[in-house]
Scaffold this motif. Sequence first.
Motif, PDB file in Angstrom:
ATOM      1  N   VAL A 506      38.742  36.082  42.142  1.00  0.00           N
ATOM      2  CA  VAL A 506      40.015  36.221  41.411  1.00  0.00           C
ATOM      3  C   VAL A 506      40.494  37.613  41.592  1.00  0.00           C
ATOM      4  O   VAL A 506      39.751  38.578  42.328  1.00  0.00           O
ATOM      5  N   ALA A 507      41.698  37.957  41.172  1.00  0.00           N
ATOM      6  CA  ALA A 507      42.064  39.334  41.357  1.00  0.00           C
ATOM      7  C   ALA A 507      42.721  39.802  40.234  1.00  0.00           C
ATOM      8  O   ALA A 507      43.590  39.286  39.436  1.00  0.00           O
ATOM      9  N   MET A 508      42.802  41.198  39.994  1.00  0.00           N
ATOM     10  CA  MET A 508      43.622  41.907  39.041  1.00  0.00           C
ATOM     11  C   MET A 508      44.774  42.650  39.992  1.00  0.00           C
ATOM     12  O   MET A 508      44.292  43.026  40.963  1.00  0.00           O
ATOM     13  N   ILE A 509      45.955  42.615  39.175  1.00  0.00           N
ATOM     14  CA  ILE A 509      47.101  43.035  40.046  1.00  0.00           C
ATOM     15  C   ILE A 509      47.605  44.068  38.970  1.00  0.00           C
ATOM     16  O   ILE A 509      47.744  43.880  37.899  1.00  0.00           O
ATOM     17  N   THR A 510      48.221  45.064  39.458  1.00  0.00           N
ATOM     18  CA  THR A 510      48.975  46.439  38.765  1.00  0.00           C
ATOM     19  C   THR A 510      50.491  46.153  39.270  1.00  0.00           C
ATOM     20  O   THR A 510      50.632  46.251  40.554  1.00  0.00           O
ATOM     21  N   LEU A 511      51.190  46.411  38.478  1.00  0.00           N
ATOM     22  CA  LEU A 511      52.848  46.338  39.129  1.00  0.00           C
ATOM     23  C   LEU A 511      53.107  47.634  39.444  1.00  0.00           C
ATOM     24  O   LEU A 511      52.626  48.893  38.628  1.00  0.00           O
ATOM     25  N   ASP A 512      53.830  48.003  40.537  1.00  0.00           N
ATOM     26  CA  ASP A 512      54.182  49.420  40.766  1.00  0.00           C
ATOM     27  C   ASP A 512      55.536  49.816  39.928  1.00  0.00           C
ATOM     28  O   ASP A 512      56.598  49.187  40.107  1.00  0.00           O
ATOM     29  N   PRO A 513      55.414  50.816  39.282  1.00  0.00           N
ATOM     30  CA  PRO A 513      56.487  50.905  38.240  1.00  0.00           C
ATOM     31  C   PRO A 513      57.626  51.658  38.756  1.00  0.00           C
ATOM     32  O   PRO A 513      58.882  51.200  38.627  1.00  0.00           O
ATOM     33  N   VAL A 556      37.568  29.616  51.586  1.00  0.00           N
ATOM     34  CA  VAL A 556      36.644  30.246  50.575  1.00  0.00           C
ATOM     35  C   VAL A 556      36.803  31.497  50.417  1.00  0.00           C
ATOM     36  O   VAL A 556      36.196  32.356  49.161  1.00  0.00           O
ATOM     37  N   GLU A 557      37.688  32.429  51.035  1.00  0.00           N
ATOM     38  CA  GLU A 557      37.969  33.828  50.890  1.00  0.00           C
ATOM     39  C   GLU A 557      39.222  33.870  50.313  1.00  0.00           C
ATOM     40  O   GLU A 557      39.422  35.237  49.766  1.00  0.00           O
ATOM     41  N   GLN A 558      40.062  32.917  49.849  1.00  0.00           N
ATOM     42  CA  GLN A 558      41.175  32.982  49.276  1.00  0.00           C
ATOM     43  C   GLN A 558      41.014  33.417  47.522  1.00  0.00           C
ATOM     44  O   GLN A 558      40.067  32.856  47.156  1.00  0.00           O
ATOM     45  N   VAL A 559      41.967  34.299  47.271  1.00  0.00           N
ATOM     46  CA  VAL A 559      41.837  34.482  45.734  1.00  0.00           C
ATOM     47  C   VAL A 559      42.612  33.361  44.984  1.00  0.00           C
ATOM     48  O   VAL A 559      43.546  32.827  45.213  1.00  0.00           O
ATOM     49  N   LYS A 560      41.716  32.699  43.957  1.00  0.00           N
ATOM     50  CA  LYS A 560      42.159  31.400  43.258  1.00  0.00           C
ATOM     51  C   LYS A 560      42.927  31.522  42.148  1.00  0.00           C
ATOM     52  O   LYS A 560      43.931  31.024  41.670  1.00  0.00           O
ATOM     53  N   ARG A 561      42.802  32.792  41.434  1.00  0.00           N
ATOM     54  CA  ARG A 561      43.380  33.158  40.210  1.00  0.00           C
ATOM     55  C   ARG A 561      43.776  34.451  40.450  1.00  0.00           C
ATOM     56  O   ARG A 561      43.036  35.297  40.558  1.00  0.00           O
ATOM     57  N   PHE A 562      44.809  35.015  39.499  1.00  0.00           N
ATOM     58  CA  PHE A 562      45.199  36.439  39.227  1.00  0.00           C
ATOM     59  C   PHE A 562      45.566  36.610  37.827  1.00  0.00           C
ATOM     60  O   PHE A 562      46.053  35.587  37.229  1.00  0.00           O
ATOM     61  N   ALA A 563      45.718  37.870  37.492  1.00  0.00           N
ATOM     62  CA  ALA A 563      46.396  38.009  36.303  1.00  0.00           C
ATOM     63  C   ALA A 563      46.699  39.627  36.669  1.00  0.00           C
ATOM     64  O   ALA A 563      46.292  40.291  37.211  1.00  0.00           O
ATOM     65  N   ILE A 564      47.918  39.903  35.609  1.00  0.00           N
ATOM     66  CA  ILE A 564      48.438  41.154  35.861  1.00  0.00           C
ATOM     67  C   ILE A 564      48.199  42.315  34.646  1.00  0.00           C
ATOM     68  O   ILE A 564      48.315  41.853  33.663  1.00  0.00           O
ATOM     69  N   LEU A 565      47.582  43.371  35.091  1.00  0.00           N
ATOM     70  CA  LEU A 565      47.303  44.371  33.743  1.00  0.00           C
ATOM     71  C   LEU A 565      48.549  44.800  33.527  1.00  0.00           C
ATOM     72  O   LEU A 565      49.487  45.217  34.057  1.00  0.00           O
ATOM     73  N   ASP A 566      48.459  45.341  32.146  1.00  0.00           N
ATOM     74  CA  ASP A 566      49.642  45.924  31.298  1.00  0.00           C
ATOM     75  C   ASP A 566      50.077  47.239  31.716  1.00  0.00           C
ATOM     76  O   ASP A 566      50.812  47.818  30.989  1.00  0.00           O
ATOM     77  N   ARG A 567      49.297  47.738  32.623  1.00  0.00           N
ATOM     78  CA  ARG A 567      49.566  49.344  33.174  1.00  0.00           C
ATOM     79  C   ARG A 567      49.039  49.264  34.553  1.00  0.00           C
ATOM     80  O   ARG A 567      48.255  48.387  35.064  1.00  0.00           O
ATOM     81  N   ASP A 568      49.257  50.433  35.157  1.00  0.00           N
ATOM     82  CA  ASP A 568      48.942  50.761  36.573  1.00  0.00           C
ATOM     83  C   ASP A 568      47.465  51.556  36.346  1.00  0.00           C
ATOM     84  O   ASP A 568      47.185  51.897  35.220  1.00  0.00           O
TER      85      ASP A 568
END
Length: 602
Positions: A506-513, A556-568
Motif C-alpha cells: 500500500v502507499a502513503m501519498i502527500t500532496l504538493d502544496p 504482485v508489485e503494484q500498490v493495491k491501496r493508498f491514502a492521502i496524508l493530511d500534510r506533507d
Amino acid sequence: MQSASTGLSTSAVAETAAVAAPLAAERHGDTTAVRYKRGDDWGTATFTEVGRIVDEVALGLIASGIEPGDRVCILAETRVDWTYASLAVSSAGCVVVPVYPTNSPEECRWVVGNSGAKAIFCEDAGQLEKIMAVRDALTELETIVSMEPADGAMPVSELRERGSSHGDPAELERRREGVSPDDPCTIIYTSGTTGPPKGTVLTHANCASVGAICEELGFVSDDDVAYLYLPLAHVFALQVQLAAPERGAEIIYFGGNTRAIVPELAETKPTYFPSVPRIFEKVYGFANAQLENASEEERAGFRAAIEVGVKVHDLERAGEPVPDELRAPFEAADEQIFKNVRAIFGGRLRQAVSGAAPIADEILEFFYACGVLVLEGWGLTETTGLGAVNTREHLRIGTVGRPVPGAEIRIADDGEILMRGPHVFKEYWRNPEATREAFTEDGWFMTGDLGALDDDGYLSITGRKKDIIITAGGKNLTPANLENDLKQSRWISQAVMYGDRRPYPVAMITLDPEEILPWAKEHGRPEDLAALAEDDEVREMIEAELERANRKYARVEQVKRFAILDRDLSQDEGELTPTLKVKRNVVYDRHRDFFESLYARE
C-alpha cells in the motif's frame, strides 16, 4: 561477481584543504570566486579577496586559543560565510564539523557534543538559540561565533579584527604546512534513522581526490559558473566547494529562499548546476501541466517532439550528421518547447548533475531532448559523495554511470555494491565497531545499496538493502522504483510504499502544496491540505496517477491501496533528510496506524 573500475591520473590539486584558499588566490587572483545575495543585489569577491578573508578568520581562531586538530562546527544555511568559515577552519589545522541548519537543539547537541567541538560558527540568533538551549551539556565548547549579530556570541567581524590585529601569520603558515593528507578534514554526520547519527571522518586525501576526479571528468571547467543551493552540511555540496577553487570556477550562493531557486537560475545564468531530483521534477511537472487540457493529438505531438530531441542529441554527441527529416521537426520543437526549458535554467547551462536520490528516466530524457544535460550520479557520505556518474562522453540513461576515476566497484553475491578507492572514508568518529562493520575482511566498503553492472561497466541501483519489502508471499519489492514513478506527478510531493510481511503493498501519498493549492483556488475547493486529502476529485486525480505508475510493474508489485496524508512530510518533523529523502523507518514508525488502516478496509 561483477566488478568495474577506472584509473585516476595524477593532478596538480591542493593536497590538503588547509592550502586551498591561498593556492586558489595565487592561481586565479582577481577572477571572481563567489557571488552572493545581499538584499536585492548580488555581491562578489575575487579569489584574492576570499584568501584574505579566510586568513583573517583563521588567524582569529588561532588568537582565540583554537589548537590544531580541534573540531569546529558550522551551523548555518548555504551562504558564502559558510565557505569562509570552512576554509579558515582547515587553514588553522582544525577539523570542520557541519551541522544541518534544520537540526533540532537535541540533534545539535549530539553533533557538537559527540565531535567534542571547541568552537562553533552559528548563522544568526535563531541558530544560536538552539546551541544555548543545550549549552550546559556541551562541556568542551569554548568559543561561539555568529555570522550575523546575535547576543551571546562573538560577531565574526570581531573574530576577523582579532585575527588582523593579534594574529601571527607565521603560526598560520606553520599550521597549514603541518596538515597531512591523512589527517581528518571534515566529520560529516549522516542522517540517523535507527539511532544517533554516525560521524563520517573524511581525510584531506579523501577531499583532494574529489578535486582530482572532477578535473579528470571535466566536470568543472575554468570558466564555469556553479549555482549552489544544496545544504553545505551535505557531502554533495562539498564536492562543489572542493572542485571549484581548483579550476578557478565561480560559485553562486542562492539567496536563501528555496522558492526563488528557479527564478534565480534564470537570473544568474549558471553553466553548472548540481541538484537533488526535486528541482528537475518540479520543472518537468510544470511542463506536463501545460498539456492538462491538450487534445490527444497535441499530447502525441509533444511525445514525438521529445523523441526527435533525443535522437538529434544522440547524433550530435556521436559526431554524426543530423538528417533533414529530423532537422526540420527538431527546429520546430526547439522553437515551441525546448528553448523555453533552457531559459528556465538561464540559457547557458553546460550540464547539471542529479544526485542524493533516484530520478526517473522520463525526466532525464525530457531534459536531454531539450538540450539540458542532466547527468545522474551516485555516491555516499562515506565515499565523499562519489561512486559512479554519467558524463557527456559516457551517458546511459537508466544507470548512474560508470565508476569515477580511481574507484573500484564490485557487486557482492547478495547484490550489495562494494567500493574502494582514494575517496572512501577513513573511519566513523569514535565508533570503531561501526567502522569494522562497514568493511569486508579484504577492505571493501559495503555501501548498503543494491545494484548491477552491465557489460560496459555502467552501474544501476536497484534498491537499498535495508529498504527491501518482503511480502507475505515471499516477493522482494524495491519501494523506491514505484515511489519515484508516482513523484513524477505534479500533484504528488512524496510517496511511501509499505507492505513488509503483508499480502500486498500500500502507499502513503502527500500532496504538493505548491501545485494543489493553486488548483484548489481555481476550482473553488478549500485551500487546505487536510481538507483536500479527503476531497473526492483529488482522490480520483491521485488514483489516476497510481494507475499510470502501476502499469509499469508486475501485478504482485503494484500498490493495491493508498491514502492521502493530511500534510506533507517535512524535515522539521524528522521525516525527511536535508536532501529531501524520506527517512523510511521514521515514517513507518510514526504513521504505522495510517498504513495499517489501509489493510483494515477490506
